[in-house]
Design a protein around this motif. Sequence first.
Motif, mmCIF file in Angstrom:
data_model
loop_
_atom_site.group_PDB
_atom_site.id
_atom_site.type_symbol
_atom_site.label_atom_id
_atom_site.label_comp_id
_atom_site.label_asym_id
_atom_site.label_seq_id
_atom_site.Cartn_x
_atom_site.Cartn_y
_atom_site.Cartn_z
ATOM 1 N N LEU A 251 90.112 66.948 8.494
ATOM 2 C CA LEU A 251 88.934 66.320 7.905
ATOM 3 C C LEU A 251 87.651 66.834 8.564
ATOM 4 N N LEU A 252 87.706 67.002 9.891
ATOM 5 C CA LEU A 252 86.537 67.526 10.592
ATOM 6 C C LEU A 252 86.249 68.968 10.173
ATOM 7 N N GLU B 145 86.584 68.510 16.716
ATOM 8 C CA GLU B 145 87.858 68.961 16.127
ATOM 9 C C GLU B 145 88.737 69.602 17.189
ATOM 10 N N LEU C 139 87.033 70.337 7.255
ATOM 11 C CA LEU C 139 86.488 70.297 5.896
ATOM 12 C C LEU C 139 85.018 69.874 5.915
ATOM 13 N N GLN C 140 84.719 68.858 6.728
ATOM 14 C CA GLN C 140 83.349 68.370 6.791
ATOM 15 C C GLN C 140 82.403 69.442 7.316
ATOM 16 N N SER C 141 82.899 70.250 8.272
ATOM 17 C CA SER C 141 82.040 71.268 8.884
ATOM 18 C C SER C 141 81.594 72.336 7.871
ATOM 19 N N ARG C 142 82.372 72.514 6.811
ATOM 20 C CA ARG C 142 82.010 73.511 5.799
ATOM 21 C C ARG C 142 80.733 73.139 5.042
ATOM 22 N N TYR C 143 80.428 71.830 5.071
ATOM 23 C CA TYR C 143 79.254 71.370 4.338
ATOM 24 C C TYR C 143 78.070 71.070 5.265
ATOM 25 N N ILE C 144 78.207 71.450 6.527
ATOM 26 C CA ILE C 144 77.133 71.230 7.494
ATOM 27 C C ILE C 144 76.430 72.556 7.765
ATOM 28 N N LEU D 176 80.715 68.990 15.457
ATOM 29 C CA LEU D 176 81.938 68.771 14.683
ATOM 30 C C LEU D 176 83.058 69.678 15.168
#
Length: 648
Positions: free
Chosen positions: A464-465, A485, A467-472, A481
């Motif tokens: 999840l971390l 992770e 995946l989230q980092s791809r949008y940061i 992040l």
Amino acid sequence: MKMQMLLFLVLFFVFTFSFQGNVAAQDAELDSLENVLKDLQDPWDKFKAITDLSWAYSRKDPYRALFFAEMAKELAILEKDDGLLVNSNYYFGAAHKNLGNYQTALDYFKPYLDYKLEIGEKKRVCFVYYQLGITKLQMGNYLGAIDDLLNNLKLSRELGLKDTEANTLSVLATVQSKLKNFEKAIAYNEEALGIFQSIDDKNGQGQCLANNANYYAILKKYDMADSLYQLGLRLFEETGDQYMLGHTYFNIGELQILKGNYTESEFNILKSIQIRQSLGHQKDLAESHIGLGNLYINQNEGQKALFQYHQARQLVDIVPSLELEKKMTIGLAKTYELLKNFEESTSLYKALNTLSDSILNQEIAQQISELNVRYETEIKENQIQILQKDQVIAKRNQSLFASAALIFLIVSLAVFILYRNRQKNIKRLEEKNGIISKMLEEKEFLIKEIHHRVKNNLQIISSLLQLQSRYIEEPMALAALNEGESRVRSMSIIHHHLYTESNLSQVNVPQYIDNLCSNLLASYNYKNKDINMIKEIDDIALDVSIMIPLGLIINELITNAFKYAFEGRESGEIRISIKEQEGKLLVSVKDNGIGLDLHSTKKGFGNRLIQTFLKKLEAKAETIVNEGTEIKIELDQYKKEVISQASA
């Protein structure tokens, strides 16, 4: 003095008539229940009514309770109902417990417990654990009592049985008092008292008050004890609990001796004797006679004291108790000393040493006694055989062949019996070992499953971390992040090792460091730099409680080296060392980079995280900046286990 005696007689007769009135009312209620029993036809209803009567009489008249328990057993046999037959054991056990026949009570409770566990009847399992706990408490088996009572407490809370929970807390308080933990005992009773008040159980409230009064008396807070006894006494008189009335009157009598109020003490102890005689509880009755004897010693009434101790002796001979035996021996020694019979007094004082050792080593003494009985029995049997053989030779002049045949037969029979017993023992051991092995396998499977699920959950968090980092897009947030992770992954690796290895509580340090370095190298070597990682790790395993914080520290240190040590360089080296030396664990992470700015790093979250875990591990850390940066960590307290080369 005459006025005091007159007051005593008036109060005694008032109590006698009120006591008889309460007993008559209770008897009428039980007689009514017995009359209903005669009209019942359905076997289940009849069995229920019989066992209800047995339970009702278990304290009031244990012998009567045994009569109804036997009636229930006969009904079960008549109906050929094995379930009812096992259920009757509970009522036999309760009656024998109140008669002081504790081992017999355990022998009845055990098959009942096994049956209820087998069919999964939790409520009855809960109740019998309570009875087992009380019985073992009376036998002096405090650890066994605590084990059974805690099982009961867990079930009673699970099932919402408030009255049972409160009763169990009260008994746990008694166990703590036996272990001299009086403050803890008082706390248990106060918790139980609150529950009893919430459900309006006056009898339970009275027991808690009376028990705490006992503990305050031991702590020499006599006024507090006296006040609580009186509160408890009023509640027991209101509920008509004769068993607890007997105990409370006796305890008040004992307290009055300590306070020097001998007339009141005699009055209360005589009340306890009258109640306990009516209940037929021989051990408690012996205790009352000993208490009265102690009172008469304080009053220099030697002959009266001697009579009371002889009364107690007759009861202790029927229901043996080392504790009462010791109290009685001390009292008799003081009595004979008071009567100027110094020879008898000295003899009794000498006997106290042996008796005290017996009390301290009761279980061992019992086992030795059993072995001695078996040994003496075998000797006597052999002696009988030798005498019989001599008589046969003397009277009949039996031939050598017949004697040899007889001896051979006896030896063969003995060998056969020994062999058969040995086979039975082997079979029992195999069955028990099989059960233990199965339980261990189930435990190991469950622990592995827990570690597997924790590892999976951590991997989900890590994903999840990611995946989230791809949008940061903000660099600092993205770095945070990624670092988070990385920390989650370091813990995931630990749980992966725990469920894939045979050791479920310790982590193979070399394998863990290999996996951690591989993951970090893949995560941070994004600029195609040539970073060489050198690992010097001893073959050790660390407990998971040590490995998780230590792994997070090492993760932070290696991460910092990747991020900051090689700025402006195309290559570098990171050396990780974990060694055991002189009972200490030495951990080192060293790089040959540009060197660490000590002032700038102290403010970062990573450094605060490292300091937190160092404090948790009670470890020392040192930072050396010389042709790169080296962080040395020293642990004094750590769990360890050397890994064999085969497993490594």
